[in-house]
Write a protein that holds these residues in place. Structure first.
Motif, short mmCIF file in Angstrom:
data_model
loop_
_atom_site.label_atom_id
_atom_site.label_comp_id
_atom_site.label_asym_id
_atom_site.label_seq_id
_atom_site.Cartn_x
_atom_site.Cartn_y
_atom_site.Cartn_z
N ILE A 26 -8.01 7.32 -4.31
CA ILE A 26 -6.69 7.85 -3.93
C ILE A 26 -5.90 6.55 -3.39
N ALA A 27 -6.45 5.84 -2.43
CA ALA A 27 -5.82 4.72 -1.99
C ALA A 27 -5.51 3.76 -3.10
N HIS A 28 -6.53 3.38 -4.09
CA HIS A 28 -6.37 2.45 -5.24
C HIS A 28 -5.11 3.10 -6.21
N ARG A 29 -5.31 4.19 -6.55
CA ARG A 29 -4.06 4.70 -7.33
C ARG A 29 -2.79 4.63 -6.60
N LEU A 30 -2.46 4.72 -5.34
CA LEU A 30 -1.26 4.70 -4.77
C LEU A 30 -0.79 3.04 -4.70
N ILE A 31 -1.57 2.12 -4.75
CA ILE A 31 -1.42 0.73 -4.70
C ILE A 31 -0.80 0.48 -6.14
N ALA A 32 -1.88 0.81 -7.20
CA ALA A 32 -1.47 0.84 -8.56
C ALA A 32 -0.18 1.40 -8.92
N GLU A 33 0.06 2.35 -8.68
CA GLU A 33 1.51 3.14 -8.80
C GLU A 33 2.55 2.47 -8.39
N LEU A 34 2.49 1.73 -6.96
CA LEU A 34 3.42 1.22 -6.31
C LEU A 34 3.62 -0.07 -6.96
N LEU A 35 2.78 -0.88 -7.18
CA LEU A 35 2.84 -2.19 -8.00
C LEU A 35 3.63 -1.98 -9.18
N GLU A 36 3.55 -1.05 -9.74
CA GLU A 36 3.90 -0.78 -11.43
C GLU A 36 5.53 -0.36 -11.03
N GLU A 37 5.55 0.60 -10.34
CA GLU A 37 6.92 1.11 -9.78
C GLU A 37 8.09 0.02 -9.34
N MET A 38 7.43 -0.85 -8.31
CA MET A 38 8.27 -2.08 -7.96
C MET A 38 8.18 -3.22 -8.38
N ASP A 179 -5.98 13.39 3.27
CA ASP A 179 -6.58 14.42 3.30
C ASP A 179 -6.01 15.75 2.45
N SER A 180 -4.70 15.42 1.94
CA SER A 180 -3.91 16.69 1.41
C SER A 180 -3.01 16.05 0.52
N PRO A 181 -2.31 16.70 -0.33
CA PRO A 181 -1.43 16.02 -1.14
C PRO A 181 0.13 15.73 -0.32
N GLN A 182 0.51 16.48 0.76
CA GLN A 182 1.53 16.23 1.32
C GLN A 182 1.26 14.83 2.06
N HIS A 183 0.03 14.76 2.78
CA HIS A 183 -0.18 13.42 3.40
C HIS A 183 -0.30 12.31 2.34
N ILE A 184 -0.66 12.47 1.24
CA ILE A 184 -0.88 11.59 0.29
C ILE A 184 0.61 11.08 -0.10
N ASN A 185 1.29 11.94 -0.34
CA ASN A 185 2.94 11.47 -0.74
C ASN A 185 3.27 10.55 0.60
N GLN A 186 2.94 11.33 1.94
CA GLN A 186 3.68 10.33 2.89
C GLN A 186 3.06 8.96 2.74
N ALA A 187 1.73 8.85 2.58
CA ALA A 187 0.83 7.69 2.49
C ALA A 187 1.76 6.69 1.26
N LYS A 188 2.03 7.26 0.33
CA LYS A 188 2.86 6.50 -0.70
C LYS A 188 4.07 5.75 -0.09
#
Length: 248
Positions: A26-38, A179-188
């Motif tokens: 999940i952490a990898h996905r958030l980093i990859a998504e943001l590198l692309e979005e930014m 641990d949850s979709p809500q917290h994952i969105n916050q992490a991003k």
């Protein structure tokens, strides 16, 4: 059928080597998504650690290197100073960052180095069999604390985010949970702000991600997520601990 999600283009096709229920993916996905979005993929350099994510360069396709145990912030400092146009990330676990690499981390933060650290807190040394880490909870059983961590013998857990937030060098310090979709969105959202701090040249940034280690915790993936909510988050609360002007 409407496509509602696809993996980041920066992900390679190689299957990850993580255990079932581990949140490194999940952490990898958030980093990859943001590198692309930014629009940061071409200028990104990720310094991978010694630990479970040592082969992270196999899963996210950016320029990358691996630092000796605990030395990711020192290596990242050199890369950023030699190539200030690059976007430099260190990805570190709690053994790597908060134990062997604590001095490197504190001084990089104090100097306000223009790098971003993603800090995985799963309460143990995962790759080497689940030894006690600086983030191991009081009473938690590990291979080197078979009767549970005791403060009088082993000391107390180190709250990395809160400690670094007392320094003047960091521009952004936060802790999130996976641990949850809500917290994952916050992490991003938190990681996006950390990236922004580096892009604006405001100082060091770190996002601590409360994560799971089902294998060494000897739990199912579902049980591990429940443990995060019931036992870990009360000790390591999520939130932003330092946000300088311009990052918000």
């Amino acid at each position: 059928m409407k496509l509602i999600y696809k993996a980041p283009e920066t992900f390679t096709k190689k299957p990850t080597t993580y255990c079932p229920g581990c949140t490194h993916g999940i952490a990898h996905r958030l980093i990859a998504e943001l590198l692309e979005e930014m629009d940061l993929v071409k200028k990104a350099v990720i310094v991978w650690p010694v630990g479970c994510s040592v082969f992270g360069y196999d899963f996210i396709d950016t320029d990358a290197t691996v630092a000796a145990h605990g030395r990711a912030c020192a290596m990242a400092t050199g890369i950023k100073r030699a190539h200030p146009e690059s976007f430099v990330i260190t990805y570190q676990g709690d053994g790597d960052l908060a134990s062997i690499g604590m001095a490197e981390t504190v001084h990089a933060a104090a100097r306000g180095e223009l790098i971003t650290t993603i800090f995985i807190n799963n309460g143990n040394f995962g790759m080497t069999g689940g030894q006690m880490a600086p983030t191991t909870l009081i009473g938690q059983v590990t291979t080197t604390s078979p009767y549970g961590r005791k403060p009088e013998v082993n000391g107390f857990p180190i709250h990395v985010a809160e400690m670094l937030a007392t320094l003047d060098g960091p521009a952004y310090i936060a802790r999130a949970s996976l641990d949850s979709p809500q917290h994952i969105n916050q992490a991003k959202n938190f990681i996006r702000k950390a990236f922004k701090a580096q892009l604006l040249g405001l100082g060091y940034s770190l996002v601590e991600l409360v994560s799971t280690c089902p294998t060494n915790w000897k739990m199912t993936p579902v049980e591990a997520l429940e443990r995060v909510r019931k036992e870990v988050l009360p000790v390591f609360p999520i939130g932003e601990f330092r946000v300088v002007k311009g990052v918000e």
